[in-house]
Enzyme design. Structure first.
Site, PDB file in Angstrom:
ATOM      1  N   HIS A  72     -12.082  -7.007  -2.080  1.00 53.29           N
ATOM      2  CA  HIS A  72     -11.089  -6.459  -1.012  1.00 53.29           C
ATOM      3  C   HIS A  72     -11.718  -6.654   0.443  1.00 53.29           C
ATOM      4  CE1 HIS A  72      -8.270  -3.500  -2.881  1.00 53.29           C
ATOM      5  NE2 HIS A  72      -8.984  -4.136  -3.901  1.00 53.29           N
ATOM      6  N   GLY A  73     -11.142  -6.435   1.339  1.00 50.89           N
ATOM      7  CA  GLY A  73     -11.623  -6.514   2.779  1.00 50.89           C
ATOM      8  C   GLY A  73     -12.183  -8.158   3.262  1.00 50.89           C
ATOM      9  N   SER A  74     -11.255  -8.889   2.680  1.00 50.26           N
ATOM     10  CA  SER A  74     -11.468 -10.315   2.916  1.00 50.26           C
ATOM     11  C   SER A  74     -11.025 -11.130   4.144  1.00 50.26           C
ATOM     12  CB  SER A  74     -11.486 -10.844   1.413  1.00 50.26           C
ATOM     13  OG  SER A  74     -12.350 -10.353   0.399  1.00 50.26           O
ATOM     14  N   SER A  75     -10.575 -10.556   4.865  1.00 49.47           N
ATOM     15  CA  SER A  75      -9.868 -11.238   6.285  1.00 49.47           C
ATOM     16  C   SER A  75     -10.916 -11.950   6.827  1.00 49.47           C
ATOM     17  CB  SER A  75      -9.129 -10.191   7.161  1.00 49.47           C
ATOM     18  OG  SER A  75      -7.871 -10.127   6.390  1.00 49.47           O
TER      19      SER A  75
ATOM     20  N   GLU B 294     -11.550   0.407  -9.426  1.00 48.88           N
ATOM     21  CA  GLU B 294     -12.598   0.047  -8.369  1.00 48.88           C
ATOM     22  C   GLU B 294     -13.868   0.971  -8.595  1.00 48.88           C
ATOM     23  OE1 GLU B 294     -11.398  -0.431  -4.076  1.00 48.88           O
ATOM     24  OE2 GLU B 294     -13.309   0.297  -3.439  1.00 48.88           O
TER      25      GLU B 294
ATOM     26  N   SER C 244       0.737  -1.160   0.055  1.00 48.55           N
ATOM     27  CA  SER C 244       0.049  -0.034  -0.106  1.00 48.55           C
ATOM     28  C   SER C 244       0.958   1.240   0.039  1.00 48.55           C
ATOM     29  CB  SER C 244      -0.894   0.179   1.270  1.00 48.55           C
ATOM     30  OG  SER C 244       0.082   0.174   2.449  1.00 48.55           O
TER      31      SER C 244
ATOM     32  N   ASP D 289      -1.231  -1.385  -3.642  1.00 51.90           N
ATOM     33  CA  ASP D 289      -2.542  -1.758  -3.402  1.00 51.90           C
ATOM     34  C   ASP D 289      -3.206  -0.215  -3.233  1.00 51.90           C
ATOM     35  OD1 ASP D 289      -4.839  -2.871  -2.361  1.00 51.90           O
ATOM     36  OD2 ASP D 289      -3.946  -3.028  -0.392  1.00 51.90           O
TER      37      ASP D 289
ATOM     38  N   HIS E 272     -12.637  -2.811   5.020  1.00 50.31           N
ATOM     39  CA  HIS E 272     -11.299  -3.162   5.401  1.00 50.31           C
ATOM     40  C   HIS E 272     -11.244  -3.257   6.963  1.00 50.31           C
ATOM     41  CE1 HIS E 272     -10.183  -1.146   1.408  1.00 50.31           C
ATOM     42  NE2 HIS E 272      -9.799  -2.394   1.373  1.00 50.31           N
ATOM     43  N   GLY E 273     -10.346  -3.876   7.408  1.00 53.44           N
ATOM     44  CA  GLY E 273      -9.975  -3.929   8.851  1.00 53.44           C
ATOM     45  C   GLY E 273     -10.640  -5.044   9.804  1.00 53.44           C
TER      46      GLY E 273
HETATM   47  P1  13P Z   1      -8.621  -6.728   5.123  1.00 52.64           P
HETATM   48  O1  13P Z   1      -8.684  -5.710   5.916  1.00 52.64           O
HETATM   49  O2  13P Z   1      -9.927  -7.560   5.323  1.00 52.64           O
HETATM   50  O3  13P Z   1      -7.468  -7.870   5.252  1.00 52.64           O
HETATM   51  O4  13P Z   1      -8.340  -6.295   3.650  1.00 52.64           O
HETATM   52  C1  13P Z   1      -7.307  -6.035   2.906  1.00 52.64           C
HETATM   53  C2  13P Z   1      -7.383  -5.262   1.734  1.00 52.64           C
HETATM   54  O5  13P Z   1      -8.498  -5.224   1.207  1.00 52.64           O
HETATM   55  C3  13P Z   1      -6.392  -4.840   1.055  1.00 52.64           C
HETATM   56  O6  13P Z   1      -6.570  -4.101  -0.167  1.00 52.64           O
HETATM   57  O1  G3H Z   2      -6.573  -1.883   1.923  1.00 54.59           O
HETATM   58  C1  G3H Z   2      -5.794  -1.724   2.786  1.00 54.59           C
HETATM   59  C2  G3H Z   2      -4.762  -2.447   3.475  1.00 54.59           C
HETATM   60  O2  G3H Z   2      -5.142  -3.425   4.453  1.00 54.59           O
HETATM   61  C3  G3H Z   2      -3.559  -1.888   3.502  1.00 54.59           C
HETATM   62  O3  G3H Z   2      -3.607  -1.150   4.741  1.00 54.59           O
HETATM   63  O4  G3H Z   2      -2.815   1.126   4.149  1.00 54.59           O
HETATM   64  O5  G3H Z   2      -2.520   0.278   6.551  1.00 54.59           O
HETATM   65  O6  G3H Z   2      -1.152  -0.465   4.811  1.00 54.59           O
HETATM   66  P1  G3H Z   2      -2.389   0.075   5.159  1.00 54.59           P
HETATM   67 ZN    ZN Z   3      -8.340  -3.013  -0.003  1.00 53.49          ZN
END
Ligand code: 13P
Ligand code: G3H
Ligand code: ZN
Length: 343
Positions: A222-225, A142, A50, A83, A186-187
């Protein structure tokens, strides 16, 4: 092997119907965990930095860590990806650093917070494609805005992707991949209650509709944790304070992949694995002060998650399926497809 264009990694995934995890990287241990996991299960790799990661590492350090991955694992296809690039300039910077793929996140203004208009999104994304494709570089765009805010990224306002805009967006910008907003964020704080497999968690209808309209487009989640509960419990057991929260379950991600998602972004899960491990080491071995004594186990914990994702998303076993393309090959590919579409 030189870096592989991300477009090829996604094209190959589409042919066989699997998804490829995108892992964010900020330091050596993360990069090693990603590569050690990939080697063990023979998966292609998408390693992403990122804007924040580039800043944290003064760019050069991260770029050289990524280079070391390519040198140490010459047989594994690796795409280096920017990213959430928020401007043409940051995308150019990543390309000049040697990345093989960039994301122009035109859903937001350059501040990474304010939603950008649809027309401006087309405009800025097309500018990046016009710069990147002649160099053989892949571009992800996006459309729609993800919910949630993580550090510098996100407006906090969710706007699901409108499938009816996608075809026009793709035709006008020529992006290779598109991040879609279907209810992820995210997060760590994604869902307040445990997701129920019998209820619709994500807007899979959007994925299915886009796949019908644009079958050759590579969709990105995205945001797939998944926010593993055992990691949250371990963090809290050893002095942390993470409130009740749930992530995107692996079954929901598999549904997305079956419906046409090819790239699945994961960052938070690796952060949780590092934190849970370091907290435990500090608790169990208060006498420890050698960083290798906690960064080493943290790297192993990340590798465990990484392997689980390669296996679940289906990219495991596919690293050696194809002859990697070069950026030169991709230049010709883009030139030819441009000629076809104009004539
Ligand atoms: P997470 O915060 O769900 O891991 O998403 C990461 C992401 O989308 C990075 O671009
Ligand atoms: O999508 C966001 C990623 O988790 C990157 O996060 O900007 O804190 O490195 P960051
Ligand atoms: Zn993302």
């Amino acid at each position: 092997m030189p870096l592989v264009p991300m477009r090829q990694i996604l094209d190959e995934a589409a042919k066989k119907g699997y998804g490829v995890p995108h892992f964010n990287v900020n330091n050596m241990e993360q990069a090693q965990a990603i590569m050690r996991g990939a080697e063990e299960v023979e998966s292609p790799v998408i390693m992403a930095a990122s804007k924040g990661a580039l800043k944290y590492s003064d760019m050069l350090f991260l770029r050289n860590i990524m280079d070391a991955c390519v040198e140490k694992y010459p047989k594994i296809p690796i795409a280096l990806h920017l990213d959430h690039g928020t401007s043409v300039e940051i995308c150019k910077t990543a390309i000049n650093l040697g990345f093989s793929s960039v994301m122009m996140d035109g859903s937001l203004e350059e501040d990474g917070k304010t939603p950008r208009s649809y027309d401006d999104n087309i405009d800025v994304t097309r500018k990046v494609v016009n710069f990147a494709h002649p160099l053989g570089i892949t571009v992800e765009g996006e459309l729609g805005c993800l919910g949630g805010i993580e550090d510098d990224i996100g407006s906090g306002e969710e706007k699901l992707t409108n499938p009816d805009q996608v075809k026009e967006f793709v035709e006008k910008t020529n992006v290779d991949a598109l991040a879609v907003s279907i209810g992820t964020s995210h997060g760590a704080y994604k869902f307040k209650i445990q997701p129920d497999p019998d209820k619709n968690l994500l807007a899979m209808n959007i994925i299915r509709r886009i796949h019908e309209l644009c079958p050759n487009l590579h969709m990105v989640m995205h945001g797939s944790s998944s926010v593993p509960q055992e990691l949250i419990a371990q963090i809290n057991k050893y002095g942390g304070n993470i409130k009740e929260t749930y992530g995107v379950p692996l079954w929901a991600i598999k549904e997305g992949i079956d419906a046409g998602v090819r790239k699945v972004n994961v960052d938070t899960d690796l952060r949780l694995a590092v934190t849970a491990t370091i907290r435990k080491v500090f608790h169990d071995s208060p006498e420890a002060f050698d960083p290798r004594k906690y960064l080493g186990p943290a790297r192993d914990a990340m590798k465990t998650i990484i392997i689980e994702r390669y296996n679940t998303f289906g990219s495991a076993g596919h690293a050696y399926d194809y002859e990697p393309k070069t950026l030169e090959d991709m230049k010709i590919f883009y030139e030819e497809s441009e000629l076809k579409s104009s004539g």
